[in-house]
Design an enzyme around this catalytic site. Structure first.
Site, mmCIF file in Angstrom:
data_model
loop_
_atom_site.group_PDB
_atom_site.id
_atom_site.type_symbol
_atom_site.label_atom_id
_atom_site.label_comp_id
_atom_site.label_asym_id
_atom_site.label_seq_id
_atom_site.Cartn_x
_atom_site.Cartn_y
_atom_site.Cartn_z
ATOM 1 C CG ASN A 192 -0.422 0.741 2.400
ATOM 2 O OD1 ASN A 192 -0.504 1.970 2.474
ATOM 3 N ND2 ASN A 192 0.162 -0.002 3.344
ATOM 4 N N GLY A 204 -0.987 6.794 1.937
ATOM 5 C CA GLY A 204 -0.619 8.172 2.249
ATOM 6 C C GLY A 204 -1.539 8.855 3.249
ATOM 7 C CG PHE A 205 -0.958 9.240 7.123
ATOM 8 C CD1 PHE A 205 -0.780 7.888 7.352
ATOM 9 C CD2 PHE A 205 -0.155 10.132 7.838
ATOM 10 C CE1 PHE A 205 0.180 7.422 8.253
ATOM 11 C CE2 PHE A 205 0.806 9.680 8.746
ATOM 12 C CZ PHE A 205 0.974 8.336 8.942
ATOM 13 C CB SER A 252 3.223 5.736 7.306
ATOM 14 O OG SER A 252 2.874 5.695 5.923
ATOM 15 C CG ASN A 261 2.933 4.531 1.914
ATOM 16 O OD1 ASN A 261 3.788 4.185 1.108
ATOM 17 N ND2 ASN A 261 2.185 3.661 2.586
ATOM 18 C CB THR A 262 3.642 10.688 5.125
ATOM 19 O OG1 THR A 262 2.269 10.288 5.080
ATOM 20 C CG2 THR A 262 3.710 12.195 5.331
ATOM 21 C CE LYS A 286 2.005 0.113 12.792
ATOM 22 N NZ LYS A 286 0.655 -0.288 12.383
ATOM 23 C CG ASN A 294 3.808 1.105 9.604
ATOM 24 O OD1 ASN A 294 3.164 0.572 8.715
ATOM 25 N ND2 ASN A 294 3.488 2.294 10.093
ATOM 26 N N GLY A 319 2.030 -8.454 5.245
ATOM 27 C CA GLY A 319 1.635 -9.834 4.983
ATOM 28 C C GLY A 319 2.776 -10.802 5.230
ATOM 29 C CB SER A 363 -1.837 -8.057 5.363
ATOM 30 O OG SER A 363 -1.438 -6.718 5.198
#
Length: 349
Positions: free
Chosen positions: A108, A111-112, A176, A178-179, A212, A241, A262, A313
């Protein structure tokens, strides 16, 4: 064969993100079901909270606190909603969620994406006012910063003030991938300043704060994070994460950017849990996440030092009955090991 395994081929014909939205919609229609009753041998007290069993729903599934009670009704001991940011944001361009079916994995780069603090606050207030299902249940809130924020520490402080009165616990998510730049907050100086901002914003509210972390950390990072977490008296560390590393994968989506979760994350997340257990000397509770899909996976994480576990997942591949199967299996493991409580198994490897 379970009903889910019969439905799965049809579900998998729907792209991942629309399928997720359909799942949330279906759960909003079935908010019934009582919360998990405490399982005496499995209940754990972390940060002053009694978790009725150690199996939690990880954030990312219920980003906007739409269905926490439906998830608790599936047998989870706790549900963590979010990640929630001060302002609503769309997240990254679609497609941004991919099933790697051959690898039993997910990538994934969401992006929050979330509806923002106000929408989530409204739902949590309404949930509290209606006294959903009698017992409140353990519902944590995972907090983050907006992508375009000029002051991310201020974002986390604002989220703390808003969510502390409504959450069983708060998770500060700085892991994360993704940011852009978010993981830099795991650096020693930045992390200390961030946690000072969060704890000051919490004031005299008693809500425990969890942190986290990413699995893609160097040994020196792990040592400094543990030292700071203990100095600041955090209630728990969540390890871990998603990963930006790529083990050998078979899926055609293997090269997609984003965080991998996963089964391929299992061994890395387990090793990071061991690393944090060793670095902390068992002085701070750990929550194990990443690649947990079977009772043996869950038990291995407990024995490696996790007080609690979370999953997400695995539900994509195993279906909604997984939480209850893990709880029953862990209860059996405790009994077979001749223990009176799962707490005795934590770190026993």
């Amino acid at each position: 064969m379970s009903p889910f395994s019969l439905l799965r081929p049809f579900i998998f014909r729907i792209p991942a993100e629309p399928a997720h939205r359909l799942t949330i919609k279906a759960l909003t229609l079935s908010q019934g079901g009582s919360h998990a009753a405490p399982t005496p041998t499995l209940a754990q007290r972390i940060g002053g909270i009694v978790f009725p069993n150690p199996v939690g729903m990880a954030p990312g599934f219920d980003k906007n606190a739409e269905v926490p009670d439906a998830m608790l009704g599936l047998g989870f001991g706790a549900v963590e909603v979010g990640t929630v940011t001060p302002l609503p944001q769309e997240g990254n361009p679609k497609p941004r969620l991919f099933r790697l079916v051959e690898d039993r994995a997910v990538i994934n780069r969401m992006g929050f994406n979330n509806e923002g603090a106000q929408a989530v606050t409204n739902r949590l207030v309404r949930r509290r006012e209606t006294g959903a299902h009698g017992l409140p249940g353990v519902v944590g809130v995972n907090i983050g910063a907006n992508k375009d924020s000029s002051d991310r520490i201020a974002d986390y402080a604002q989220m703390t003030r808003l969510m502390a009165p409504l959450a069983s616990y708060l998770t500060v998510n700085i892991s994360s991938p993704n940011t852009p730049g978010l993981r830099a907050l795991q650096d020693e100086g930045a992390l200390s300043a961030l946690l000072d901002g969060v704890l000051e914003a919490r004031g005299n509210m008693t809500v425990p704060v969890f942190l986290k972390l990413a699995p893609d950390l160097e040994p020196a990072d792990i040592d400094s994070i543990c030292r700071i977490a203990m100095e600041k008296k955090l209630a728990a560390l969540i390890v871990s994460n998603t990963t930006i590393t790529r083990p050998a994968l078979r899926s055609r989506h293997a090269a997609e950017a984003g965080g991998l979760s996963g089964e391929p994350l299992r061994e890395l997340a387990l090793q990071r849990l061991r690393d944090f257990r060793k670095a902390s000397g068992g002085a701070i509770p750990l929550i194990g996440v990443g690649g947990i899909s079977t009772v043996d996976d869950a038990w291995a994480r407990i024995r490696a030092g996790a007080c609690l576990i979370q999953m997400y997942s695995a539900m994509v591949y195993e279906g909604p009955g997984l939480a209850r199967r893990l709880v029953a299996g862990l209860e059996r493991k405790v009994r077979e090991a001749g223990l009176t409580s799962i707490a005795e198994a934590v770190g026993s490897e």
